[in-house]
Design an enzyme around this catalytic site. Structure first.
Site, mmCIF file in Angstrom:
data_model
loop_
_atom_site.group_PDB
_atom_site.id
_atom_site.type_symbol
_atom_site.label_atom_id
_atom_site.label_comp_id
_atom_site.label_asym_id
_atom_site.label_seq_id
_atom_site.Cartn_x
_atom_site.Cartn_y
_atom_site.Cartn_z
ATOM 1 N N LYS A 67 -7.138 14.426 -31.261
ATOM 2 C CA LYS A 67 -7.697 13.157 -31.470
ATOM 3 C C LYS A 67 -8.874 13.211 -32.215
ATOM 4 C CE LYS A 67 -5.843 11.557 -27.002
ATOM 5 N NZ LYS A 67 -5.137 10.510 -27.272
ATOM 6 N N HIS B 207 5.670 15.298 -26.706
ATOM 7 C CA HIS B 207 6.030 14.589 -27.826
ATOM 8 C C HIS B 207 6.505 15.425 -28.944
ATOM 9 C CE1 HIS B 207 4.678 11.225 -25.499
ATOM 10 N NE2 HIS B 207 3.418 11.130 -25.597
ATOM 11 N N ASP C 132 -0.822 17.194 -23.112
ATOM 12 C CA ASP C 132 -0.757 15.692 -23.570
ATOM 13 C C ASP C 132 0.148 15.315 -24.621
ATOM 14 O OD1 ASP C 132 -1.535 12.927 -22.831
ATOM 15 O OD2 ASP C 132 -2.870 13.083 -24.582
ATOM 16 N N ASP D 140 0.823 -1.183 -0.121
ATOM 17 C CA ASP D 140 0.061 0.174 -0.038
ATOM 18 C C ASP D 140 1.001 1.237 -0.142
ATOM 19 O OD1 ASP D 140 -1.368 2.088 0.496
ATOM 20 O OD2 ASP D 140 -2.918 1.101 1.834
ATOM 21 N N LYS E 261 10.668 5.486 -30.142
ATOM 22 C CA LYS E 261 10.215 5.029 -31.187
ATOM 23 C C LYS E 261 11.561 4.827 -32.238
ATOM 24 C CE LYS E 261 5.606 6.732 -31.358
ATOM 25 N NZ LYS E 261 4.603 5.843 -31.307
HETATM 26 C C1 BG6 Z 1 0.451 9.320 -24.863
HETATM 27 C C2 BG6 Z 1 -0.813 10.186 -24.773
HETATM 28 O O1 BG6 Z 1 1.536 9.947 -24.543
HETATM 29 O O2 BG6 Z 1 0.821 9.433 -26.345
HETATM 30 C C3 BG6 Z 1 -2.082 9.465 -25.437
HETATM 31 O O3 BG6 Z 1 -1.180 10.370 -23.347
HETATM 32 C C4 BG6 Z 1 -1.502 9.448 -26.815
HETATM 33 O O4 BG6 Z 1 -3.253 10.548 -25.359
HETATM 34 C C5 BG6 Z 1 -0.391 8.643 -27.113
HETATM 35 O O5 BG6 Z 1 -2.667 8.606 -27.586
HETATM 36 C C6 BG6 Z 1 0.083 8.695 -28.355
HETATM 37 O O6 BG6 Z 1 1.078 7.710 -28.591
HETATM 38 P P1 BG6 Z 1 1.133 6.884 -29.920
HETATM 39 O O7 BG6 Z 1 2.590 6.130 -29.538
HETATM 40 O O8 BG6 Z 1 0.278 5.942 -29.995
HETATM 41 O O9 BG6 Z 1 1.497 7.967 -31.166
#
Ligand code: BG6
Length: 494
Positions: free
Chosen positions: A338, A238, A233, A86, A180
């Site tokens: 999205k 990214h 996000d 926990d 990647k």
């Molecule tokens: C994540 C996000 O970091 O990356 C997600 O939180 C998103 O919302 C994802 O879908 C996308 O990753 P990939 O590798 O599918 O392009």
């Protein structure tokens, strides 16, 4: 090489979806060092056998080629262990310390696959019971998943706690895009070939576009996403990491800090926002009901876990510049969302037209290098070649029209689709102590510093400026209008 990999949040979503499938692939490929223990740590009342059978169920669901045979799973299962902890109880950490200290290892990896709200508590407890050190501090590594905070202040607060117990070289902050193969290839392409360097500058490049489009909606993460939005996000991490990879200066060597120093310089050079650019150079959107290939898709506000009056953006398009000698004046466009028309990530490098046109102006885009990141991993160079008519190629001369042609390089075909996946790569790097593909705290802070004015601007304006777009399209038309004001168009529109 003996290692202990401790997965906090061991029965959670990340372990289930990403980490276990990746660890099994590493085991299958023979790259997971032998002599390791993978210890799931969570509150559920499981034992080793129940944990193994849970993971067996999971691995039976992955795509066929990646599923283990009975023998393979039996071997992999030997590495799997479970400890009920926990995370709010100090005594439970002491029990964990007993298990870990009972054995000498070459590497101890503490992977925080928990809700981000638990990072500081877990970290403080680990330090309190001495789990931040194995034999020497370098043997122990802590792995932090994104999101690390929701703004600069919260990011700093987490980093301060982590750094109080761990040296920077022990801290592995994950941005899975860096794992990647296509993103590593981007570094290889830029810094392994002399060809691009003379062209990689303002004199030859008109603009650069980074697109990370997702077909998926928010799935089961509505509650989390609604507090987060596309800017936090995807852009803060990214997309900005991709921008660094495409815009950075060549590092002096391939060591982690040399690479990270150059990425940091790019982040520091991003043009500060002004009231004008906040109004003109950022578009945010939210998907409304739509459809894709005949399949109806609900509106974002109707997704489970999402506030029916939510102002959270599911799409962002923005324009920025890297204010330095190489890039001054070159627009960098970022677009992510999205429920867009395709799952597609690429970087389009648009070169300037010839300074003087001697041929008829052709249709279509050329003089463009597209670096495909996913689903395809490759390069396409769009060029103009001699046009053809019914009588065969036109002769060289005034009035001749040109035809667009492409040079196409498919890395999946060239290297096989069995390339090491992002999480597999990153997990192996953590176990072996390679920091190149992880993000340093100053990079993260700089990225937060840069997105914060946008966050504040949106907060102040409520849903004014939030543009609806139908699910299954390329986002709001305002994103096309934004880039059209500069005389350009998004790569799929040209
Ligand atoms: C994540 C996000 O970091 O990356 C997600 O939180 C998103 O919302 C994802 O879908 C996308 O990753 P990939 O590798 O599918 O392009």
């Amino acid at each position: 090489m003996a290692f202990d990999l401790v997965l906090f949040g061991g029965t959670g979503d990340l372990v289930w979806r990403k980490l276990m499938p990746a660890l099994f692939q590493a085991y299958r490929h023979g790259t997971l060092p032998p002599g390791g223990r993978i210890i799931g740590v969570a509150r559920d009342g499981l034992d080793d056998a129940a944990f193994r059978s849970l993971i067996e169920t999971r691995l039976a669901q992955v795509e066929l080629a990646k599923r283990p045979s009975a023998d393979e799973f039996a071997g992999f299962a030997q590495l799997l262990h479970y400890l009920r902890v926990d995370l709010s109880k100090p005594a439970d950490y002491l029990a964990l310390a007993d298990v870990l200290n009972a054995r000498e290892v070459d590497a101890r990896v503490l992977y925080l696959a928990t809700a981000p709200s638990l990072f500081t508590t877990v970290c403080q407890q680990l330090v309190a019971c001495g789990l931040n050190q194995a034999h020497t501090p370098n043997d122990t590594r802590i792995v932090l998943e994104k999101p690390l905070g929701h703004d600069l202040a919260s990011n700093r607060a987490i980093n301060e706690v982590v750094r109080a117990g761990f040296a920077e070289k022990q801290i592995f902050r994950i941005d899975h895009y860096l794992g990647k193969p296509s993103v590593q290839n981007l570094f290889a392409m830029r810094f392994g070939n002399a060809l691009f360097e003379p062209l990689w500058r303002r004199e030859t490049i008109a603009n650069i576009q980074i697109t990370i489009a997702e077909e998926l909606g928010v799935e089961k993460r509505g509650g989390f996403y609604d507090q987060t939005g596309a800017l936090r996000d995807m852009v803060q991490n990214h997309a900005l990491q991709l921008l660094c990879a495409i815009g950075m200066e060549p590092p002096i060597n391939a060591h982690a800090d040399a690479i990270r120093d150059e990425k940091l310089k790019v982040l520091r050079s991003l043009k500060p926002w002004t009231p004008h650019t906040l109004a003109q150079h950022v578009v945010r959107g939210q998907y409304i009901a739509g459809g894709f290939n005949g399949e109806a898709m609900p509106a974002y506000r109707d997704e489970p876990g999402v506030d029916p009056n939510s102002h959270t953006e599911t799409f962002v398009a923005l324009r920025t510049e890297i204010a330095n000698w190489r890039w001054a004046g070159v627009p960098f466009y970022i677009r992510t969302g999205k429920r867009l028309a395709a799952r597609e990530a690429h970087i389009a490098v648009n070169f300037r037209p010839t300074p003087h046109a001697i041929f008829k102006s052709p249709l279509g885009a050329a003089n463009r290098l597209v670096i495909h990141l996913q689903p395809k991993d490759g390069l396409t160079l769009h060029l103009f070649a001699q046009g053809q008519d019914k009588r065969g190629p036109a002769s060289f001369g005034a009035g001749q029209s040109l035809a667009p042609v492409q040079l196409d390089l498919d890395f999946d075909k060239r290297f096989g689709s069995e390339r090491v996946g992002a999480y597999e790569r990153l997990l192996l790097d953590v176990i072996e102590g390679r920091l190149n593909l992880f993000v340093r705290s100053d990079e993260q802070e700089e990225a937060w510093r840069w997105v914060e004015p946008v966050m504040r601007h949106w907060k102040d304006s409520g849903d004014e400026g939030l543009k609806p777009y139908a699910a299954g399209t390329w986002g709001p038309s305002a994103a096309s209008a934004m880039i059209a004001r500069d005389g350009h168009s998004w790569s799929e529109e040209s």
